[in-house]
Design a protein around this motif. Structure first.
Motif, PDB file in Angstrom:
ATOM      1  N   GLY A 217      49.652  -3.732  54.768  1.00  0.00           N
ATOM      2  CA  GLY A 217      49.658  -4.941  55.338  1.00  0.00           C
ATOM      3  C   GLY A 217      49.905  -5.627  54.085  1.00  0.00           C
ATOM      4  O   GLY A 217      50.884  -5.138  52.800  1.00  0.00           O
ATOM      5  N   ALA A 218      50.283  -7.150  54.475  1.00  0.00           N
ATOM      6  CA  ALA A 218      50.410  -8.148  52.766  1.00  0.00           C
ATOM      7  C   ALA A 218      49.264  -8.564  52.978  1.00  0.00           C
ATOM      8  O   ALA A 218      49.046  -9.248  53.629  1.00  0.00           O
ATOM      9  N   LEU A 219      49.304  -9.260  51.473  1.00  0.00           N
ATOM     10  CA  LEU A 219      48.136 -10.518  51.362  1.00  0.00           C
ATOM     11  C   LEU A 219      48.923 -12.028  51.714  1.00  0.00           C
ATOM     12  O   LEU A 219      49.695 -12.263  51.079  1.00  0.00           O
ATOM     13  N   MET A 220      48.227 -12.503  52.485  1.00  0.00           N
ATOM     14  CA  MET A 220      49.890 -14.329  52.514  1.00  0.00           C
ATOM     15  C   MET A 220      48.684 -15.519  52.031  1.00  0.00           C
ATOM     16  O   MET A 220      47.665 -15.273  52.136  1.00  0.00           O
ATOM     17  N   ASP A 221      49.521 -15.877  51.786  1.00  0.00           N
ATOM     18  CA  ASP A 221      49.135 -17.543  51.468  1.00  0.00           C
ATOM     19  C   ASP A 221      49.940 -18.196  52.442  1.00  0.00           C
ATOM     20  O   ASP A 221      50.674 -18.810  51.936  1.00  0.00           O
ATOM     21  N   GLY A 222      49.797 -18.563  54.126  1.00  0.00           N
ATOM     22  CA  GLY A 222      49.925 -19.068  54.877  1.00  0.00           C
ATOM     23  C   GLY A 222      51.234 -18.285  54.978  1.00  0.00           C
ATOM     24  O   GLY A 222      51.269 -17.483  55.659  1.00  0.00           O
ATOM     25  N   ALA A 223      52.881 -19.051  54.418  1.00  0.00           N
ATOM     26  CA  ALA A 223      54.108 -18.686  55.064  1.00  0.00           C
ATOM     27  C   ALA A 223      54.038 -17.768  54.028  1.00  0.00           C
ATOM     28  O   ALA A 223      56.067 -17.264  53.513  1.00  0.00           O
ATOM     29  N   ALA A 224      53.536 -17.534  52.511  1.00  0.00           N
ATOM     30  CA  ALA A 224      54.462 -16.592  51.130  1.00  0.00           C
ATOM     31  C   ALA A 224      53.125 -15.720  51.418  1.00  0.00           C
ATOM     32  O   ALA A 224      52.133 -15.753  51.553  1.00  0.00           O
ATOM     33  N   VAL A 225      53.638 -14.660  50.416  1.00  0.00           N
ATOM     34  CA  VAL A 225      53.430 -13.651  50.653  1.00  0.00           C
ATOM     35  C   VAL A 225      53.237 -13.105  48.553  1.00  0.00           C
ATOM     36  O   VAL A 225      54.063 -13.697  47.902  1.00  0.00           O
ATOM     37  N   LEU A 243      51.683  -0.054  46.531  1.00  0.00           N
ATOM     38  CA  LEU A 243      51.561  -0.963  46.324  1.00  0.00           C
ATOM     39  C   LEU A 243      52.619  -2.148  45.627  1.00  0.00           C
ATOM     40  O   LEU A 243      52.903  -2.150  44.115  1.00  0.00           O
ATOM     41  N   PHE A 244      52.805  -3.922  45.590  1.00  0.00           N
ATOM     42  CA  PHE A 244      53.918  -4.221  44.722  1.00  0.00           C
ATOM     43  C   PHE A 244      53.545  -5.447  45.261  1.00  0.00           C
ATOM     44  O   PHE A 244      52.702  -5.899  45.869  1.00  0.00           O
ATOM     45  N   ARG A 245      53.778  -6.589  44.110  1.00  0.00           N
ATOM     46  CA  ARG A 245      53.308  -8.158  44.041  1.00  0.00           C
ATOM     47  C   ARG A 245      54.964  -8.654  43.538  1.00  0.00           C
ATOM     48  O   ARG A 245      55.707  -8.253  44.008  1.00  0.00           O
ATOM     49  N   ASP A 246      54.921  -9.591  43.978  1.00  0.00           N
ATOM     50  CA  ASP A 246      55.425 -10.934  44.051  1.00  0.00           C
ATOM     51  C   ASP A 246      56.156 -10.848  42.656  1.00  0.00           C
ATOM     52  O   ASP A 246      54.800 -10.292  41.717  1.00  0.00           O
ATOM     53  N   VAL A 260      41.683  -6.452  48.674  1.00  0.00           N
ATOM     54  CA  VAL A 260      42.354  -5.910  48.407  1.00  0.00           C
ATOM     55  C   VAL A 260      42.424  -4.094  48.441  1.00  0.00           C
ATOM     56  O   VAL A 260      42.676  -2.851  49.575  1.00  0.00           O
ATOM     57  N   LEU A 261      42.309  -3.558  47.414  1.00  0.00           N
ATOM     58  CA  LEU A 261      42.367  -2.452  46.676  1.00  0.00           C
ATOM     59  C   LEU A 261      41.296  -1.867  47.495  1.00  0.00           C
ATOM     60  O   LEU A 261      41.361  -0.354  48.001  1.00  0.00           O
ATOM     61  N   ARG A 262      39.900  -2.483  48.197  1.00  0.00           N
ATOM     62  CA  ARG A 262      38.741  -1.993  48.135  1.00  0.00           C
ATOM     63  C   ARG A 262      39.218  -1.231  49.779  1.00  0.00           C
ATOM     64  O   ARG A 262      38.631  -0.212  50.534  1.00  0.00           O
ATOM     65  N   ARG A 263      39.978  -2.817  50.092  1.00  0.00           N
ATOM     66  CA  ARG A 263      40.325  -2.524  52.007  1.00  0.00           C
ATOM     67  C   ARG A 263      41.333  -1.798  51.857  1.00  0.00           C
ATOM     68  O   ARG A 263      41.368  -0.957  52.971  1.00  0.00           O
ATOM     69  N   ILE A 264      42.127  -0.730  51.142  1.00  0.00           N
ATOM     70  CA  ILE A 264      43.489  -0.003  51.184  1.00  0.00           C
ATOM     71  C   ILE A 264      42.507   1.003  51.207  1.00  0.00           C
ATOM     72  O   ILE A 264      42.961   2.123  52.067  1.00  0.00           O
ATOM     73  N   HIS A 265      41.389   1.139  50.283  1.00  0.00           N
ATOM     74  CA  HIS A 265      41.024   3.053  49.829  1.00  0.00           C
ATOM     75  C   HIS A 265      39.956   2.580  51.126  1.00  0.00           C
ATOM     76  O   HIS A 265      39.736   4.311  51.670  1.00  0.00           O
ATOM     77  N   ARG A 269      42.708   5.492  53.300  1.00  0.00           N
ATOM     78  CA  ARG A 269      42.332   6.411  52.302  1.00  0.00           C
ATOM     79  C   ARG A 269      43.485   7.064  51.769  1.00  0.00           C
ATOM     80  O   ARG A 269      43.737   8.623  52.568  1.00  0.00           O
ATOM     81  N   PRO A 270      44.077   7.412  51.439  1.00  0.00           N
ATOM     82  CA  PRO A 270      45.066   7.500  49.792  1.00  0.00           C
ATOM     83  C   PRO A 270      44.933   8.661  49.385  1.00  0.00           C
ATOM     84  O   PRO A 270      43.684   8.209  48.530  1.00  0.00           O
TER      85      PRO A 270
END
Length: 343
Positions: A217-225, A243-246, A260-265, A269-270
């Motif tokens: 997924g994407a971590l969103m702030d309105g229309a910004a990622v 996993l990458f960021r701006d 976010v990492l806890r949700r991904i884990h 379950r990667p």
């Protein structure tokens, strides 16, 4: 590549006859995976026949045979929907008692894979452990060049509880991959790649839709990622996530990324998560959440793009009137100097 007739080592596309010999490899647990590769071989033929109607998604599998016994395999799969870039996996040995050298088997598998009859292919990419000097040397011999170092992170041993998740900072939300979020995530994903890598991979934002899965997924702030997580296409449904960021570090990531990492884990379950090798702020948060640093990987690429030749029939001599005519359209023609012999 054509294997000499005097050799008993053969490279063939995976077919049902090979699967009937799978018991001789001693790896019956892998049989369902290779049955899926066999189906992919069939589907890829239709994708290559109708490239304008069917996006390239299906893998192709080649096996090395010692007599009739499968001893190794290599898998190639499209890296984009256009089918212009393909991803190779390092050859996988199916048994330990080889009559041929491991390097020879790997080399012939990779060479045969690079000559698959794929009309659209213009480049190849492959990942290899940075510490595997033998594999990297072989890939360099085959024309691959290092493109980007990556760091692999192994998850904590215990899954976090759903009830233990804290809310994200105000204004931020985690959204799954869809057409909207993929378009917004695309510039962030491309921001970590230099122009040569982008040319080799030749991808479009639609290609991100093929990399969705649990935990992505994407971590969103309105229309910004601010950050995103996608699945590596070569890792299967439950494998490795990226996993990458701006480029600019947002202070809110210090509070948001642990959640976010806890949700991904919990949901994805990667086996591992891949990040940029030199991303120190992200590494600090991963270590704080109990993720352990794994092996360093190297993304390598091999391009078949050809530079377009410059036209040779350029007019090397033009009159001053032609060159300066636009600057003085109402003026009288200027005399053009002659380079001929003067007598």
């Amino acid at each position: 590549m054509v294997v000499p007739e005097s050799s008993t080592l053969r490279i063939e596309a995976l077919n049902p006859g090979h699967l009937s010999q799978w018991g001789r490899t001693g790896r019956l647990d892998d049989l369902p995976r290779f049955q899926a590769f066999l189906l992919g071989n069939w589907l890829s033929r239709f994708e290559q026949r109708f490239p304008d109607l069917l996006p390239s998604r299906s893998p192709r599998c080649l096996v090395a045979l010692e007599g009739t016994r499968p001893i190794a395999s290599v898998v190639a799969r499209p890296f984009n929907r256009r089918g212009s870039c393909w991803m190779l996996q390092l050859p996988e040995l199916l048994c330990s008692d080889l009559s041929f050298g491991e390097r020879r088997v790997q080399q012939e598998l990779l060479q045969q894979a690079l000559h698959l009859p794929v009309v659209q292919v213009c480049s190849w990419v492959i990942r290899a452990p940075a510490a595997d000097a033998g594999s990297i040397a072989l890939l360099r011999e085959l024309g691959f060049q290092p493109l980007r170092p990556e760091q692999c992170w192994e998850p904590p041993p215990h899954l976090p509880s759903e009830s233990g998740e804290n809310p994200l900072p105000r204004g931020l939300q985690w959204e799954g991959l869809n057409r909207r979020t993929a378009q917004l995530l695309w510039p962030i994903e491309q921001g970590g790649s230099f122009s040569h890598l982008r040319q080799i991979t030749d991808r479009h934002w639609l290609d991100l839709l093929d990399r969705q899965g649990p935990g992505c997924g994407a971590l969103m702030d309105g229309a910004a990622v601010l950050a995103g997580c996608i699945r590596l296409t070569e890792s299967g449904e439950s494998g490795v996530l990226e996993l990458f960021r701006d480029v600019a570090w947002d202070p809110r990531l210090d509070q948001a990324l642990p959640q976010v990492l806890r949700r991904i884990h919990q949901r994805g379950r990667p086996r591992a998560v891949l990040t940029a090798f030199d991303d120190a702020p992200l590494a600090r948060i991963l270590e704080g959440e109990g993720w352990s640093r794994g092996e360093e990987q190297l993304l390598l690429g091999r391009s078949l793009w050809r530079r377009q030749p410059s036209p040779r029939n350029l007019q090397l001599s033009r009159s001053l009137d032609q060159m300066l005519g636009r600057l003085r359209p109402q003026g009288t023609p200027l005399p053009t100097p002659s380079l001929g012999d003067r007598h």
